[in-house]
Structure formats: structure tokens, C-alpha cells
Design an enzyme around this catalytic site. Structure first.
Site, short mmCIF file in Angstrom:
data_model
loop_
_atom_site.label_atom_id
_atom_site.label_comp_id
_atom_site.label_asym_id
_atom_site.label_seq_id
_atom_site.Cartn_x
_atom_site.Cartn_y
_atom_site.Cartn_z
N LYS A 108 -10.60 20.34 23.43
CA LYS A 108 -9.65 19.13 24.12
C LYS A 108 -10.64 18.21 24.49
O LYS A 108 -11.43 17.41 24.83
CB LYS A 108 -8.61 19.20 22.64
CG LYS A 108 -7.76 17.48 22.85
CD LYS A 108 -6.22 17.17 22.39
CE LYS A 108 -6.83 15.54 22.46
NZ LYS A 108 -5.27 15.76 22.20
N GLU A 123 -9.35 28.56 30.72
CA GLU A 123 -10.02 29.16 30.60
C GLU A 123 -11.39 29.08 29.73
O GLU A 123 -12.43 29.96 29.44
CB GLU A 123 -9.10 30.16 29.33
CG GLU A 123 -7.73 30.66 30.52
CD GLU A 123 -7.07 29.54 30.75
OE1 GLU A 123 -6.99 28.08 31.06
OE2 GLU A 123 -5.65 29.45 30.50
N GLY A 137 -3.71 19.00 20.30
CA GLY A 137 -4.41 20.30 20.72
C GLY A 137 -3.77 21.64 19.11
O GLY A 137 -4.69 22.12 18.53
N ARG A 138 -2.53 21.22 18.75
CA ARG A 138 -1.52 22.41 18.36
C ARG A 138 -1.68 22.21 16.59
O ARG A 138 -0.89 22.48 15.72
CB ARG A 138 -0.54 23.30 18.16
CG ARG A 138 0.53 21.81 19.24
CD ARG A 138 1.67 22.88 19.76
NE ARG A 138 2.45 21.34 19.92
CZ ARG A 138 2.52 20.16 21.66
NH1 ARG A 138 1.31 20.85 22.03
NH2 ARG A 138 3.03 19.53 21.34
N GLU A 193 5.90 25.07 21.54
CA GLU A 193 4.97 24.24 22.74
C GLU A 193 5.23 22.57 21.85
O GLU A 193 5.41 21.64 22.81
CB GLU A 193 3.47 23.78 22.47
CG GLU A 193 2.78 23.86 23.64
CD GLU A 193 1.45 23.81 23.89
OE1 GLU A 193 1.18 24.30 24.42
OE2 GLU A 193 0.17 23.45 23.20
N HIS A 213 8.92 48.86 10.53
CA HIS A 213 8.90 49.98 11.51
C HIS A 213 9.24 50.14 12.68
O HIS A 213 8.43 50.87 14.00
CB HIS A 213 7.48 51.05 10.74
CG HIS A 213 7.59 51.15 8.88
ND1 HIS A 213 8.03 52.61 8.75
CD2 HIS A 213 6.98 50.67 8.22
CE1 HIS A 213 8.83 52.46 7.43
NE2 HIS A 213 7.88 51.22 6.85
N LYS A 245 -0.97 26.41 35.55
CA LYS A 245 -1.92 26.07 35.28
C LYS A 245 -2.43 25.49 36.99
O LYS A 245 -3.50 26.15 37.74
CB LYS A 245 -2.33 24.78 34.63
CG LYS A 245 -2.49 25.27 33.39
CD LYS A 245 -3.31 24.61 32.86
CE LYS A 245 -2.93 24.22 31.02
NZ LYS A 245 -3.44 22.69 30.66
O1 LIG Z 1 -8.15 22.16 24.22
P1 LIG Z 1 -8.10 22.31 24.96
O2 LIG Z 1 -8.22 21.23 25.84
O3 LIG Z 1 -8.82 23.10 25.70
O4 LIG Z 1 -6.31 22.61 25.18
C1 LIG Z 1 -6.34 23.61 24.91
C2 LIG Z 1 -4.78 24.14 24.93
O5 LIG Z 1 -4.25 23.66 26.12
C3 LIG Z 1 -3.01 22.93 26.47
O6 LIG Z 1 -3.29 22.26 26.16
C4 LIG Z 1 -1.69 24.30 26.56
O7 LIG Z 1 -2.29 24.41 28.72
C5 LIG Z 1 -2.55 23.16 24.33
O8 LIG Z 1 -1.57 21.83 24.13
C6 LIG Z 1 -4.14 23.30 23.91
O9 LIG Z 1 -4.14 23.62 22.48
#
Ligand SMILES: O=P(O)(O)OC[C@H]1O[C@](O)(CO)[C@@H](O)[C@@H]1O
Length: 535
Positions: free
Chosen positions: A196, A202, A254-255, A340, A371, A500
Site C-alpha cells: 500500500k 521488508e 491494508g488488512r 491489528e 493432535h 519499526k
Molecule cells: O502494504 P504495506 O504498506 O507494505 O503494509 C504492509 C502491512 O504493514 C502494516 O502497516 C503493519 O506494519 C500493515 O497494516 C500492513 O498490512
């Protein structure tokens, strides 16, 4: 006396009532079951009685769940720490007319959707190719909401999958991208960078790694990249042609984002028609949520059962137990959705939350969990409300006997949790096995199941795209209702920020260019040991 206090008193009053007793009323199952579309939701194996349900419904009314829902659906800025509307529902209701700040937002949503459909068809039919020909593999690079939704849904809908293979890379641990790319051919791979913000460390790190990997074999690696993001500038700076950038607005959390561009890998995997069914199933759940009475409304009831257990019965966790191997990633997906969204300690008005935040959500598919951790659910000292879900029919007609076993296990678990096994029953069993005296008592006590462990069951005919869409929308609205009842903003996530920032600051300390003098003793010691191990 407030409804909240009434409910607290009620929970104390019913705490020791055996659930099995409730079933002496043979109308109980019907009284505490609701149906909508393909779904049957049975919450009879809980200690909610008619009076409790009425109070819970009153609570939803008092908190104006319907008013808040309408504010969400109509584009009001209910995410008020970020001053944003919350309109993921618009992504699955493409005919709607919605305005934010007086501006129509749907024309662009529809146009982007059409571009996604065209691109998905081009990839699937081989009109869009890699340097080495037809695309055989897609690597979606994203994390959190830009990974969990499509990864969960691609697995869930495997029987509908007739497009290129899909792979999902999320972790910054180089092992993840290394192991994923190892067996792929860069010349026939499409990389989708899903973020987003297009700033998530990452994702950007993995995207750069993928670009270098692609460049070893492909003369124009950027031509085999697509991007899903709200930031056109950042995707351009990364070198991705705007023709393969699928944008969305900041009012898609995002979620909550798999219904739009973030769902591109799913659309390519199952095809635009099945993806449309997925949206349709969700939109039907939206319409039900908006129109059904609280006492008949699946998302509201699922939320009220959750609030009852979490807030009034003091159950800090909730297990999600899909008896559906293809929903193996659903618990992880729901963890983000719930934790979240409602893992907040401050209410909408900026005051300390006077009640518990939302529950810890966890789970595994059945029968595997049986199990592993069901021991604690059956006999542990803490009560874990369980949410079972199961399809009447699988996708493997030749293995119907296995599906029967799966369903039998699902039903057996909720029955065992509810009914339990008394000391008398356990003693009789052990006596038959030849035990007597003190040893009989000792052995029998280990075999007692206290029972009265609450669970709900969501039953559906088959895990189709529409059913999956309905399940996810059901849970989204459930989380929304819970958030309204708790009084939190379910659409921000400030709690992810501090870690972060500290990770960024620790980079130079680990490299040795910063002494880390400000660090606490424990972190300093760990850094020193790691640097030492690095030599
Ligand atoms: O889509 P992006 O901006 O890379 O964010 C990834 C994820 O990181 C978060 O902002 C949490 O760090 C989530 O809410 C989101 O889904």
C-alpha cells in the site's frame, strides 16, 4: 445499571451452569442457530441464553452499530486518527455510487478493476509474456495485509486455480525469497510488488532482491514487474511501467485490501470470473450485514458471541479451527484482521480503554490441531472459546470417505467440549479396565473432561469462491462490530510503529557504525554477542 454491568452480572450467574443442561430444552439448537445464504451459524454450544442474547443485542443497539456501519459504507471518515474513510466494501460493490469529500470515488475503482481483469486475462492467455514466453509463475512480494489475504485465498481456492503458479514472499529473512526463487525461471516469472505504502522495508528489500535475480537472466527485468500500491510516484521511482501499476486509495486498509488490486495474484490464479464470484459472495454478506436485524445478523451475532466470551466471560483468547486444510492460512489472516484492528488500549476519544482490548486469535486446521493443542482446550484450566468451520462437501469426490471423517471429527470435538466426561463416567470406564481403590480414583481423575467449553460452528456447503468471499466479509464485519462495542478505532495500527523505528536505529549498531550507547543493557549485550559471532 448499564447493560455492560448487567452482562457482567449475568456471566457470573451462568458461569457454573453446565452447557449440557441447556440442551435439555430440545429447541435450543434451533433457537441459537441462524442461516444466511450458504451459511449456517450455530452458537447453541455456548452459555448464551435468551436473556443474554437480548442484552447483547441491546448492547449493539446502545453502541449504535448500525449507525457506525452506515457511516462506514457511505464513506464517512470513521478512521479518525488518520482522517480516512473506510471503504474496502466499495471494492466488491462495483455498481455503488460513493463519494468521499464530495468526490465520486467509484469511477476510478471500476476503471482499475477493469485494468486488473484485462491484465489477468493477458497473463493467463499468454498475451503478456516474460522474456522466455508464457508466464508460468507469479511471485507476490508483500507483507501483512499485502500478503496474508491473497496467500490465504489462493490456497483456499486451489480447486479453482487454473492460472500460473503463485508464490508469496513476505519475510525479510533472506531465506524466504531465496527458497522461493531458487526453483523458478526468471524468464517466465512475473513479480508483483504489493505494498500500500511502497515503503515497507521488508517488501522493498525483497523487491530489490527479486529485481537483481531477474536481471541475471532477463535484459529488461522491470518489464516483468507489476505493482499494487497507493503511491504512483514510488512505483515509478522503482521503475515499474504505469501500465502495470494498479493503484488504490488510502481508504482501503491494508488488512482489508484483498478485494482490489492487492487481490491481483488471486485474480490471475483463479481467473476474473471466479474472482467476481468471490466479490459477489462478500457483497452479499455486506448487504445482509446492512439490512438484517441484529438478532438475525450473522456478523453482529458472531461479534456478540465474541464480545460475550472476551469481555464478560474473561476468555483472553479465541481459537479459529477450520476443518478445511485449504483454510490453513485463515487463522493467520484472522490474526491480523482481529488483532491489528482491535488490539488497542485507547478508545476513540483518546482515553484509556476501560475494558479489555480484543482477544488473542490463534488456530490451525482440524484435524491437525487435535493432535497438538486440543489437550489444553479440553482439559486445561483456562477456557478457550472455539470457532469451528466446515464444508459439508469437499472438492475430492473420490475421497468422500475422508471428508466424512473430517466432518465427524469436527462435530465430535464441539460435542466433546460441550458435554465433557464426568468423574462417574471416567471411573466406570477405568473400573472396567481393572483399576480399583485409590489407583482407580487417581486414573479416573486424569480422564475427566470438565465440558461446558463453548464453541460455535459455521457450516457451508462447499468452499467455493463466493463462500470464501462471504466468510471473509463475515469476519471483517464481526471485527468492525466488536471494535464499535469496545469503542476503538479498528482501522489504524499505531502499535506496529515503535518496533519499526527501533529496528531502523539498530541497523547501524549491528554494523558497528554506531556505538549503541543509548541501548538498554540486554539489547547491548545481544548486539555484542551477535557481532562477536559474526567475527
Ligand atoms: O502494504 P504495506 O504498506 O507494505 O503494509 C504492509 C502491512 O504493514 C502494516 O502497516 C503493519 O506494519 C500493515 O497494516 C500492513 O498490512
Amino acid at each position: 445499571m448499564t447493560i455492560w454491568q448487567d452482562l457482567l452480572e449475568k456471566s457470573t450467574a451462568v458461569k457454573s451452569r453446565p452447557l449440557a443442561e441447556l440442551f435439555e430444552n430440545d429447541k435450543r439448537a434451533a433457537e441459537f442457530t441462524r442461516e444466511f445464504g450458504p451459511f449456517l451459524f450455530d452458537f447453541s454450544k455456548t452459555n448464551i441464553d435468551a436473556a443474554t442474547l437480548e442484552m447483547l443485542v441491546d448492547l449493539a443497539r446502545e453502541r449504535d452499530v448500525a449507525g457506525r456501519a452506515e457511516a462506514m459504507f457511505s464513506g464517512e471518515k470513521i478512521n479518525d486518527t488518520e482522517h480516512r474513510a473506510v471503504l474496502h466494501t466499495a471494492l466488491r460493490n462495483l455498481e455503488a455510487e460513493i463519494r468521499v469529500d464530495g468526490q465520486d470515488v467509484m469511477t476510478e475503482v471500476r476503471a482499475t478493476h477493469e485494468r486488473m481483469v484485462a491484465f489477468a486475462r493477458d497473463v493467463r492467455d499468454g498475451r503478456f509474456t516474460g522474456q522466455g514466453g508464457k508466464i508460468t509463475d507469479i511471485v507476490n512480494i508483500g507483507i501483512g495485509g499485502s500478503d496474508l489475504g491473497p496467500a490465504m485465498a489462493v490456497l483456499a481456492l486451489a480447486p479453482y486455480h487454473d492460472g500460473p503458479r503463485c508464490h508469496f514472499v513476505s519475510n525479510v529473512d533472506g531465506a524466504h525469497i531465496h527458497d522461493t526463487l531458487e526453483d523458478l525461471n526468471p524468464e517466465t516469472t512475473l513479480v508483483i510488488v504489493a505494498s500500500k505504502t511502497f515503503t515497507t522495508i521488508e517488501t522493498m528489500t525483497n523487491a530489490e532482491t527479486a529485481k537483481r535475480w531477474m536481471a541475471q537472466k532477463v535484459s529488461n527485468p522491470a518489464a516483468q514487474f507489476a505493482a499494487l500500491s497507493t503511491s504512483a510516484e514510488k512505483t515509478a521511482a522503482f521503475g515499474i511501467d504505469p501500465a502495470r501499476v494498479f493503484g488504490f486509495a488510502d481508504w482501503v486498509g491494508g488488512r482489508y485490501s484483498m478485494w482490489g488490486p492487492i487481490g491481483l495474484s488471486l485474480m490471475i490464479a483463479i481467473g476474473p470470473e471466479d474472482f467476481a464470484d468471490f466479490l459477489k459472495g462478500a457483497a452479499e454478506m455486506d448487504a445482509h450485514f446492512r439490512s438484517a436485524d441484529y438478532a438475525e445478523n450473522l456478523p453482529v451475532l458472531l461479534a456478540l458471541v465474541g464480545v460475550w466470551h472476551n469481555q464478560f466471560c474473561d476468555c483472553a483468547t479465541r481459537a479459529v479451527l477450520p476443518y478445511d486444510q485449504r483454510l490453513a492460512r485463515l487463522p493467520a489472516y484472522l490474526q491480523q484482521l482481529e488483532m491489528e484492528s482491535n488490539g488497542k488500549r485507547v478508545s476513540m476519544d483518546g482515553k484509556d480503554l476501560a475494558v479489555n482490548s480484543g482477544p488473542v486469535v490463534w488456530g490451525e486446521p482440524g484435524t491437525n490441531g487435535q493432535h497438538a493443542f486440543y489437550q489444553l482446550i479440553h482439559q486445561g484450566t483456562r477456557v478457550v472459546p472455539c470457532e469451528f468451520m466446515v464444508a459439508a462437501e469437499g472438492h475430492e469426490p473420490d475421497l468422500a470417505h475422508q471428508h466424512l471423517l473430517l466432518v465427524a471429527n469436527c462435530l465430535a470435538q464441539s460435542e466433546a467440549l460441550m458435554r465433557g466426561r464426568s468423574l462417574e463416567e471416567a471411573t466406570a470406564i477405568m473400573r472396567k479396565k481393572g483399576f480399583e481403590g485409590a489407583e482407580l480414583d487417581r486414573q479416573a481423575r486424569h480422564r475427566v473432561f470438565p465440558g461446558s467449553r463453548p464453541s460455535t460452528t459455521l457450516l457451508y456447503p462447499k468452499l467455493t469462491p463466493a463462500v470464501l468471499g462471504g466468510i471473509i466479509a463475515l469476519y471483517e464485519h464481526r471485527v468492525f462490530v466488536e471494535g464499535v462495542i469496545l469503542g476503538v478505532n479498528s482501522f489504524d495500527q499505531w502499535g506496529v510503529e515503535l518496533g519499526k523505528e527501533l529496528a531502523l536505529a539498530l541497523g547501524p549498531v549491528l554494523e558497528g557504525s554506531d556505538s549503541g550507547a543509548e541501548l538498554d543493557g540486554s539489547t547491548r549485550q545481544l548486539v555484542a554477542r551477535i557481532r562477536n559471532l559474526w567475527g
